[in-house]
Design a protein around this motif. Structure first.
Motif, mmCIF file in Angstrom:
data_model
loop_
_atom_site.group_PDB
_atom_site.id
_atom_site.type_symbol
_atom_site.label_atom_id
_atom_site.label_comp_id
_atom_site.label_asym_id
_atom_site.label_seq_id
_atom_site.Cartn_x
_atom_site.Cartn_y
_atom_site.Cartn_z
ATOM 1 N N LYS A 49 0.716 -1.296 0.118
ATOM 2 C CA LYS A 49 0.056 -0.108 0.028
ATOM 3 C C LYS A 49 0.912 1.118 0.029
ATOM 4 C CE LYS A 49 -3.635 2.358 2.349
ATOM 5 N NZ LYS A 49 -4.673 2.119 3.601
ATOM 6 N N ILE A 50 1.931 1.445 0.633
ATOM 7 C CA ILE A 50 2.867 2.545 0.807
ATOM 8 C C ILE A 50 3.478 2.667 -0.462
ATOM 9 C CG2 ILE A 50 4.727 3.496 1.864
ATOM 10 C CD1 ILE A 50 3.873 1.856 4.579
ATOM 11 N N ALA A 51 3.963 1.452 -1.041
ATOM 12 C CA ALA A 51 4.686 1.493 -2.319
ATOM 13 C C ALA A 51 3.698 1.991 -3.503
ATOM 14 C CB ALA A 51 5.281 0.071 -2.648
ATOM 15 N N GLY A 52 2.417 1.951 -3.363
ATOM 16 C CA GLY A 52 1.674 2.338 -4.349
ATOM 17 C C GLY A 52 1.888 1.567 -5.650
ATOM 18 N N ALA A 53 1.727 2.033 -6.979
ATOM 19 C CA ALA A 53 1.991 1.368 -8.200
ATOM 20 C C ALA A 53 3.366 0.933 -8.352
ATOM 21 C CB ALA A 53 1.957 2.417 -9.329
ATOM 22 N N GLN A 54 4.391 1.265 -7.411
ATOM 23 C CA GLN A 54 5.764 0.934 -7.625
ATOM 24 C C GLN A 54 6.068 -0.531 -7.232
ATOM 25 O OE1 GLN A 54 9.978 3.171 -6.262
ATOM 26 N NE2 GLN A 54 8.267 3.081 -5.004
ATOM 27 N N PRO A 55 6.720 -1.513 -8.037
ATOM 28 C CA PRO A 55 6.776 -2.793 -7.570
ATOM 29 C C PRO A 55 7.371 -2.953 -6.143
ATOM 30 C CG PRO A 55 7.460 -2.583 -9.706
ATOM 31 C CD PRO A 55 7.066 -0.968 -9.325
ATOM 32 N N LEU A 56 7.086 -3.922 -5.439
ATOM 33 C CA LEU A 56 7.675 -3.978 -4.078
ATOM 34 C C LEU A 56 9.139 -4.201 -4.014
ATOM 35 C CD1 LEU A 56 6.969 -3.978 -1.127
ATOM 36 C CD2 LEU A 56 6.141 -6.140 -1.295
#
Length: 231
Positions: A49-56
């Motif tokens: 959720k914190i990373a958003g659209a960014q791959p983890l």
């Protein structure tokens, strides 16, 4: 035959724990209890959720880089402090004139006072500076104090001068090879003009407790009438 694309790196629980902040780990455990899932999956959901659209995995790599940068800064600051302690305790050049400066602003910004002193190689007090300097912030007060001791040194024309101060902002700015802080540009230009009139100038940072005389002069100056005119 099309090339086989490698599978994306899947972060492990250890990876998540390594980069997660304390509040994120707490949130992960809370989510795990609420949803009846493992703490690993709870933390993963929080981090995704914190990373958003960014791959983890990219988000985790960024967190690691931020941690490495922060650690490097701490090491640099410790080294700077160690160097400053060495410089502050080292015996000065016996042929050098010594100057100390300090500026105060009450409140900040507010009424400014500047203090400074200049001694010759024999330890004799050549100039004691304590002036009210109108209204401004602490960085401006520090710079005005530096200008005052540099002007006193120019008047005395020493062969070598060592200047002590406890303001990293001013000491870094006046020695910077870049343009420095725009708000201090006029003071920096003036300081360098004075420095150009001196044969050899060296600046040394010292902690405030070792700059007590100049500090007392600047604090005293805060209550004086506003009579200071920059040199």
């Amino acid at each position: 035959m099309p090339a086989i694309q490698p599978l994306p790196y899947m972060p492990s629980y250890a990876d998540l724990i390594e980069v997660a902040y304390k509040k994120e780990r707490v949130s992960g455990r809370r989510m795990a209890r609420q949803l009846g899932i493992s703490e690993e999956h709870g933390l993963k959901k929080v981090m995704e959720k914190i990373a958003g659209a960014q791959p983890l995995h990219i988000f985790i790599d960024q967190r690691r880089q931020e941690a490495a940068d922060a650690a490097a800064k701490i090491v640099t600051r410790k080294q700077e402090k160690a160097n400053a302690r060495i410089a502050a305790t080292a015996m000065p050049d016996p042929n050098a004139w010594l100057a100390w400066f300090d500026g105060a602003s009450h409140p900040n910004p507010g009424r400014m006072g500047i203090g400074g002193l200049l001694k010759n190689p024999q330890g004799e007090l050549v100039a004691s500076i304590s002036f009210s300097a109108g209204q401004g912030d602490s960085s401006e007060a520090e710079y005005l104090a530096l200008l005052a001791v540099l002007q006193a040194a120019v008047d005395a024309s020493p062969h070598k001068l060592i200047v002590y101060g406890d303001s990293r902002v001013v000491l870094d700015d006046v020695q910077s090879k870049t343009r420095g802080a725009p708000i201090l540009s006029s003071h920096r230009t003036h300081a360098r003009q004075l420095m150009a009139q001196l044969h050899d100038v060296r600046f040394i940072w010292i902690p405030r407790r070792k700059n007590d005389v100049a500090d007392a002069l600047s604090q005293q100056a805060v209550i004086l009438p506003s009579s200071y005119v920059p040199p």
